[in-house]
Design a protein around this motif. Structure first.
Motif, mmCIF file in Angstrom:
data_model
loop_
_atom_site.group_PDB
_atom_site.id
_atom_site.type_symbol
_atom_site.label_atom_id
_atom_site.label_comp_id
_atom_site.label_asym_id
_atom_site.label_seq_id
_atom_site.Cartn_x
_atom_site.Cartn_y
_atom_site.Cartn_z
ATOM 1 N N THR A 98 -13.192 -9.567 23.441
ATOM 2 C CA THR A 98 -14.008 -9.222 24.611
ATOM 3 C C THR A 98 -15.222 -8.408 24.180
ATOM 4 O O THR A 98 -16.334 -8.641 24.664
ATOM 5 C CB THR A 98 -13.175 -8.426 25.636
ATOM 6 N N THR A 99 -15.024 -7.488 23.250
ATOM 7 C CA THR A 99 -16.127 -6.660 22.768
ATOM 8 C C THR A 99 -17.221 -7.524 22.154
ATOM 9 O O THR A 99 -18.407 -7.326 22.424
ATOM 10 C CB THR A 99 -15.620 -5.636 21.734
ATOM 11 N N ASN A 100 -16.847 -8.497 21.342
ATOM 12 C CA ASN A 100 -17.841 -9.387 20.730
ATOM 13 C C ASN A 100 -18.559 -10.238 21.762
ATOM 14 O O ASN A 100 -19.761 -10.503 21.632
ATOM 15 C CB ASN A 100 -17.192 -10.267 19.669
ATOM 16 N N ARG A 101 -17.853 -10.680 22.800
ATOM 17 C CA ARG A 101 -18.503 -11.483 23.838
ATOM 18 C C ARG A 101 -19.498 -10.629 24.629
ATOM 19 O O ARG A 101 -20.595 -11.078 24.951
ATOM 20 C CB ARG A 101 -17.475 -12.100 24.790
ATOM 21 N N VAL A 102 -19.126 -9.402 24.943
ATOM 22 C CA VAL A 102 -20.029 -8.495 25.669
ATOM 23 C C VAL A 102 -21.225 -8.156 24.785
ATOM 24 O O VAL A 102 -22.369 -8.133 25.258
ATOM 25 C CB VAL A 102 -19.281 -7.224 26.130
ATOM 26 N N ARG A 103 -20.985 -7.935 23.517
ATOM 27 C CA ARG A 103 -22.076 -7.647 22.568
ATOM 28 C C ARG A 103 -23.074 -8.787 22.545
ATOM 29 O O ARG A 103 -24.291 -8.588 22.597
ATOM 30 C CB ARG A 103 -21.489 -7.422 21.172
ATOM 31 N N SER A 104 -22.577 -10.002 22.508
ATOM 32 C CA SER A 104 -23.441 -11.188 22.506
ATOM 33 C C SER A 104 -24.246 -11.288 23.799
ATOM 34 O O SER A 104 -25.450 -11.587 23.780
ATOM 35 C CB SER A 104 -22.579 -12.433 22.312
ATOM 36 N N THR A 105 -23.597 -11.027 24.920
ATOM 37 C CA THR A 105 -24.284 -11.074 26.213
ATOM 38 C C THR A 105 -25.367 -10.010 26.298
ATOM 39 O O THR A 105 -26.492 -10.288 26.742
ATOM 40 C CB THR A 105 -23.276 -10.904 27.365
ATOM 41 N N LEU A 106 -25.052 -8.786 25.864
ATOM 42 C CA LEU A 106 -26.049 -7.712 25.883
ATOM 43 C C LEU A 106 -27.244 -8.056 25.003
ATOM 44 O O LEU A 106 -28.395 -7.833 25.385
ATOM 45 C CB LEU A 106 -25.426 -6.394 25.414
ATOM 46 N N SER A 107 -26.972 -8.621 23.845
ATOM 47 C CA SER A 107 -28.064 -9.003 22.944
ATOM 48 C C SER A 107 -28.949 -10.067 23.594
ATOM 49 O O SER A 107 -30.181 -10.012 23.489
ATOM 50 C CB SER A 107 -27.502 -9.511 21.620
ATOM 51 N N THR A 127 -25.669 -3.301 15.817
ATOM 52 C CA THR A 127 -24.300 -2.861 16.094
ATOM 53 C C THR A 127 -23.328 -3.733 15.317
ATOM 54 O O THR A 127 -23.635 -4.871 14.957
ATOM 55 C CB THR A 127 -23.970 -2.940 17.597
ATOM 56 N N ASN A 128 -22.148 -3.203 15.068
ATOM 57 C CA ASN A 128 -21.141 -3.918 14.289
ATOM 58 C C ASN A 128 -20.404 -4.946 15.123
ATOM 59 O O ASN A 128 -19.981 -4.656 16.238
ATOM 60 C CB ASN A 128 -20.116 -2.935 13.709
ATOM 61 N N LYS A 129 -20.241 -6.126 14.542
ATOM 62 C CA LYS A 129 -19.425 -7.151 15.157
ATOM 63 C C LYS A 129 -17.979 -6.877 14.758
ATOM 64 O O LYS A 129 -17.701 -6.554 13.608
ATOM 65 C CB LYS A 129 -19.870 -8.542 14.684
ATOM 66 N N ARG A 130 -17.069 -6.989 15.711
ATOM 67 C CA ARG A 130 -15.655 -6.714 15.445
ATOM 68 C C ARG A 130 -14.975 -7.935 14.832
ATOM 69 O O ARG A 130 -15.362 -9.066 15.104
ATOM 70 C CB ARG A 130 -14.919 -6.369 16.736
ATOM 71 N N ASP A 131 -13.959 -7.678 14.027
ATOM 72 C CA ASP A 131 -13.133 -8.763 13.494
ATOM 73 C C ASP A 131 -12.224 -9.248 14.611
ATOM 74 O O ASP A 131 -11.566 -8.444 15.281
ATOM 75 C CB ASP A 131 -12.275 -8.286 12.321
ATOM 76 N N GLU A 132 -12.178 -10.549 14.790
ATOM 77 C CA GLU A 132 -11.307 -11.120 15.816
ATOM 78 C C GLU A 132 -10.054 -11.664 15.158
ATOM 79 O O GLU A 132 -10.109 -12.249 14.085
ATOM 80 C CB GLU A 132 -12.033 -12.243 16.566
#
Length: 158
Positions: A98-107, A127-132
């Motif tokens: 979810t964090t990576n998807r939100v990060r992508s949307t914010l970007s 910002t750091n991308k999280r390991d999934e």
């Protein structure tokens, strides 16, 4: 304000005018930009978003639910630290995917805002991308064949 300071400010403004500047217009632009909050940018972004309805719903959910702490902030005052803190809290509460998807949307929102002239930078970039980690899948007995062997491993019927 002391008179000496007022004279100093007046002389600086007068110098800007002599060089062809417009201090009043600069102030108006500055005030207008400070009123462009992230919430306002989101509204504009969602209005023009032309993806599939399900994707659009996910993007709206990411922005309204997870990015809510940024809504009242002026766009140009949002820093890398603000975004990193938001993503760290989100990682703890909702997980890395979810964090990576939100990060992508914010970007995507900040990149769009830059192209529209509504933001100067994209604070999400560094910002750091999280390991999934993929979920472990377990087959239910209803998905198994009569013999108890998973369908992929069953011999083909002839």
């Amino acid at each position: 304000m002391k008179p000496a300071r007022a004279r100093e400010i007046a002389s600086e403004l007068h110098a800007k005018v002599r060089l062809g500047g417009d201090p009043a217009a600069e102030k108006r632009r500055s005030v207008r930009r400070s009123q462009d909050t992230f919430g306002y940018i989101i509204e504009r972004f969602v209005e023009q978003y032309k993806k599939r309805p399900r994707t659009r719903d996910e993007v709206v959910r990411h922005l309204n639910k997870y990015a809510a702490p940024l809504h009242s902030m002026p766009v140009d005052s949002i820093t890398l630290r603000d975004v990193a803190d938001l993503l760290t809290k989100l990682d703890k509460s909702s997980g890395s995917t979810t964090t990576n998807r939100v990060r992508s949307t914010l970007s995507a929102v900040f990149s769009w805002a830059m192209r529209e002239g509504l933001a100067f930078s994209n604070p999400v970039v560094n910002t750091n991308k999280r390991d999934e980690h993929p979920r472990d899948r377990v087959l239910r007995t209803t998905r198994l064949g009569v013999s108890g062997t998973p369908p992929a491993m069953m011999p083909l019927a002839r």
